[in-house]
Design a protein around this motif. Structure first.
Motif, PDB file in Angstrom:
ATOM      1  N   THR A   1      19.740 -67.938  29.270  1.00 37.35           N
ATOM      2  CA  THR A   1      19.181 -66.802  29.532  1.00 37.35           C
ATOM      3  C   THR A   1      18.830 -66.870  31.470  1.00 37.35           C
ATOM      4  O   THR A   1      19.209 -68.386  32.123  1.00 37.35           O
ATOM      5  N   LEU A   2      18.176 -66.220  31.828  1.00 38.47           N
ATOM      6  CA  LEU A   2      18.592 -66.408  33.732  1.00 38.47           C
ATOM      7  C   LEU A   2      17.219 -65.241  33.520  1.00 38.47           C
ATOM      8  O   LEU A   2      16.997 -64.239  33.186  1.00 38.47           O
ATOM      9  N   SER A   3      16.578 -65.792  34.849  1.00 38.92           N
ATOM     10  CA  SER A   3      15.283 -64.861  35.140  1.00 38.92           C
ATOM     11  C   SER A   3      15.183 -65.696  36.668  1.00 38.92           C
ATOM     12  O   SER A   3      15.575 -66.570  36.712  1.00 38.92           O
ATOM     13  N   GLU A   4      14.298 -64.889  37.360  1.00 40.78           N
ATOM     14  CA  GLU A   4      13.452 -65.731  38.467  1.00 40.78           C
ATOM     15  C   GLU A   4      13.201 -67.104  38.162  1.00 40.78           C
ATOM     16  O   GLU A   4      12.837 -67.538  39.104  1.00 40.78           O
ATOM     17  N   LEU A   5      12.631 -67.265  36.556  1.00 40.42           N
ATOM     18  CA  LEU A   5      11.987 -68.478  36.775  1.00 40.42           C
ATOM     19  C   LEU A   5      13.321 -69.764  36.889  1.00 40.42           C
ATOM     20  O   LEU A   5      12.704 -70.617  36.249  1.00 40.42           O
ATOM     21  N   THR A   6      14.643 -69.636  35.982  1.00 40.34           N
ATOM     22  CA  THR A   6      15.467 -70.140  36.217  1.00 40.34           C
ATOM     23  C   THR A   6      15.934 -70.719  37.330  1.00 40.34           C
ATOM     24  O   THR A   6      16.300 -70.084  38.389  1.00 40.34           O
ATOM     25  N   PRO A   7      15.575 -71.826  37.266  1.00 43.50           N
ATOM     26  CA  PRO A   7      16.404 -73.257  38.825  1.00 43.50           C
ATOM     27  C   PRO A   7      17.095 -73.142  39.368  1.00 43.50           C
ATOM     28  O   PRO A   7      18.478 -72.865  38.490  1.00 43.50           O
ATOM     29  N   ASN A   8      16.866 -72.894  40.457  1.00 45.68           N
ATOM     30  CA  ASN A   8      18.054 -72.485  41.032  1.00 45.68           C
ATOM     31  C   ASN A   8      19.067 -71.345  40.981  1.00 45.68           C
ATOM     32  O   ASN A   8      20.163 -71.344  40.781  1.00 45.68           O
ATOM     33  N   LEU A   9      18.530 -70.286  40.591  1.00 46.97           N
ATOM     34  CA  LEU A   9      18.991 -69.073  40.231  1.00 46.97           C
ATOM     35  C   LEU A   9      19.833 -68.544  41.505  1.00 46.97           C
ATOM     36  O   LEU A   9      21.248 -67.902  40.772  1.00 46.97           O
ATOM     37  N   ASP A  10      20.018 -68.633  42.401  1.00 49.60           N
ATOM     38  CA  ASP A  10      20.269 -67.683  43.369  1.00 49.60           C
ATOM     39  C   ASP A  10      22.013 -69.017  43.983  1.00 49.60           C
ATOM     40  O   ASP A  10      22.670 -68.270  43.412  1.00 49.60           O
TER      41      ASP A  10
ATOM     42  N   PHE B   1      34.217 -61.214  37.220  1.00 46.49           N
ATOM     43  CA  PHE B   1      32.905 -62.011  37.408  1.00 46.49           C
ATOM     44  C   PHE B   1      31.710 -60.568  36.808  1.00 46.49           C
ATOM     45  O   PHE B   1      30.848 -60.159  36.656  1.00 46.49           O
ATOM     46  N   PHE B   2      30.689 -61.678  36.396  1.00 45.34           N
ATOM     47  CA  PHE B   2      29.331 -61.325  36.248  1.00 45.34           C
ATOM     48  C   PHE B   2      28.483 -61.677  37.298  1.00 45.34           C
ATOM     49  O   PHE B   2      27.814 -62.331  37.963  1.00 45.34           O
ATOM     50  N   THR B   3      27.449 -60.537  37.146  1.00 48.70           N
ATOM     51  CA  THR B   3      26.391 -60.900  37.686  1.00 48.70           C
ATOM     52  C   THR B   3      24.506 -60.230  37.292  1.00 48.70           C
ATOM     53  O   THR B   3      25.079 -59.454  36.194  1.00 48.70           O
TER      54      THR B   3
ATOM     55  N   LEU C   1      23.307 -70.375  41.074  1.00 46.11           N
ATOM     56  CA  LEU C   1      23.929 -70.497  39.777  1.00 46.11           C
ATOM     57  C   LEU C   1      24.249 -69.216  39.927  1.00 46.11           C
ATOM     58  O   LEU C   1      25.740 -68.936  39.618  1.00 46.11           O
ATOM     59  N   LEU C   2      24.184 -67.896  40.681  1.00 44.39           N
ATOM     60  CA  LEU C   2      24.548 -66.438  40.881  1.00 44.39           C
ATOM     61  C   LEU C   2      25.872 -66.546  41.817  1.00 44.39           C
ATOM     62  O   LEU C   2      27.063 -65.975  41.117  1.00 44.39           O
ATOM     63  N   LYS C   3      25.454 -67.434  42.856  1.00 39.03           N
ATOM     64  CA  LYS C   3      26.611 -67.625  44.075  1.00 39.03           C
ATOM     65  C   LYS C   3      27.915 -68.306  42.835  1.00 39.03           C
ATOM     66  O   LYS C   3      28.580 -67.455  43.417  1.00 39.03           O
TER      67      LYS C   3
ATOM     68  N   ASN D   1      17.047 -56.373  37.623  1.00 41.20           N
ATOM     69  CA  ASN D   1      15.591 -56.941  37.449  1.00 41.20           C
ATOM     70  C   ASN D   1      15.784 -58.369  37.129  1.00 41.20           C
ATOM     71  O   ASN D   1      14.840 -58.906  37.050  1.00 41.20           O
ATOM     72  N   ARG D   2      17.450 -58.870  37.595  1.00 40.50           N
ATOM     73  CA  ARG D   2      17.057 -60.402  37.588  1.00 40.50           C
ATOM     74  C   ARG D   2      16.632 -61.208  36.154  1.00 40.50           C
ATOM     75  O   ARG D   2      15.784 -62.036  36.432  1.00 40.50           O
ATOM     76  N   GLN D   3      16.814 -60.038  35.600  1.00 42.89           N
ATOM     77  CA  GLN D   3      16.725 -60.903  33.860  1.00 42.89           C
ATOM     78  C   GLN D   3      17.018 -60.154  32.788  1.00 42.89           C
ATOM     79  O   GLN D   3      18.098 -59.610  32.406  1.00 42.89           O
ATOM     80  N   ILE D   4      18.056 -61.320  32.118  1.00 39.81           N
ATOM     81  CA  ILE D   4      18.786 -61.498  31.216  1.00 39.81           C
ATOM     82  C   ILE D   4      18.846 -62.697  29.806  1.00 39.81           C
ATOM     83  O   ILE D   4      18.674 -63.458  30.897  1.00 39.81           O
TER      84      ILE D   4
END
Length: 182
Positions: free
Chosen positions: A80-89, A146-148, A91-93, A152-155
Motif C-alpha cells: 500500500t502506498l499513499s501520501e500517508l506512507t512514511p518517506n513516500l518520496d 520501473f514502477f511508480t 521510497l518512490l525514488k 493520485n499517489r495512492q495504490i
C-alpha cells in the motif's frame, strides 16, 4: 482498464483486448480481475490494517492461486502506498530507476492507480502502462522497467514472487531512456 502510451510516438492504446495484444507482443502478461468482488469499504482505502490486507488476499484467493500455479509464484503480499506512507518520496525514488529482476515483477492492482514504464522491442522503445483497480501485469525477468505512482499517489496491489524473499532490483543504465523520458 489499463491504457498504454508509447513514448516515442505518443500513440495511445486502450481497450482490454488491444492492451492485452500489445503487451503480449512485448512479452508482458496482462489480465483483469473483477473489482466488484472487493468489499466497498476497501475499494478506495489506501492505509490497510493487517486484517484488511488479509481480507484483500482472501477476496482474490482463487485468482492469486490460479496465477501462481500457472506462473510458478510461491508467495504473495500486499503493498500500500499513499501520501500517508512514511518517506513516500524516498521510497518512490528507489522504484523510479530503470532496473531488471531475476524473476517476474507482478502487480494486481486492487485500489488506486500506478504506472509501469517498460522497455519494449527496438521498434517500440519505452512505453507506459497506466494501471487501475482490476489490472494485473507481470513484467518478465530481465526486462528493463520501473514502477511508480500516478498523480493520485495512492495504490493497493497484490505482489507475487517466485523467490520467498521477494525481488531484488538490478540497476539498468540506459542512455536511450534518459533521452526518452516524458
Amino acid at each position: 482498464m489499463a491504457e498504454i502510451r508509447i513514448r516515442n510516438t505518443e500513440q495511445r492504446i486502450s481497450g482490454e483486448e488491444n492492451v492485452r495484444a500489445f503487451l503480449e507482443q512485448q512479452e508482458v502478461l496482462y489480465e483483469h480481475w473483477n473489482t466488484s468482488k472487493l468489499a466497498p469499504e476497501l475499494q478506495e482505502k489506501f492505509v490497510l490494517s493487517d486484517e484488511e490486507k488479509q481480507q484483500v488476499l482472501a477476496t482474490y484467493k482463487e485468482e492469486i492461486k490460479d496465477l501462481a500455479e500457472r506462473r510458478g509464484y510461491k508467495t504473495w503480499d500486499i503493498i500500500t502506498l499513499s501520501e500517508l506512507t512514511p518517506n513516500l518520496d524516498e521510497l518512490l525514488k528507489k522504484f523510479e530507476n530503470v532496473h531488471t529482476h531475476t524473476e517476474d515483477e507482478v502487480r494486481a492492482i486492487t485500489a488506486g492507480k500506478g504506472i509501469f514504464i517498460i522497455k519494449g522491442t527496438d521498434d517500440v522503445g519505452y512505453f507506459d502502462v497506466e494501471l487501475e483497480a482490476g489490472d494485473v501485469i507481470s513484467v518478465p525477468e530481465y526486462k528493463p522497467h520501473f514502477f511508480t505512482l500516478m498523480d493520485n499517489r495512492q495504490i493497493v496491489a497484490v505482489r507475487l514472487f517466485i523467490e520467498t524473499e521477494g525481488w531484488i532490483a538490478h540497476p539498468f543504465a540506459d542512455p536511450v531512456f534518459e533521452t526518452n523520458k516524458a
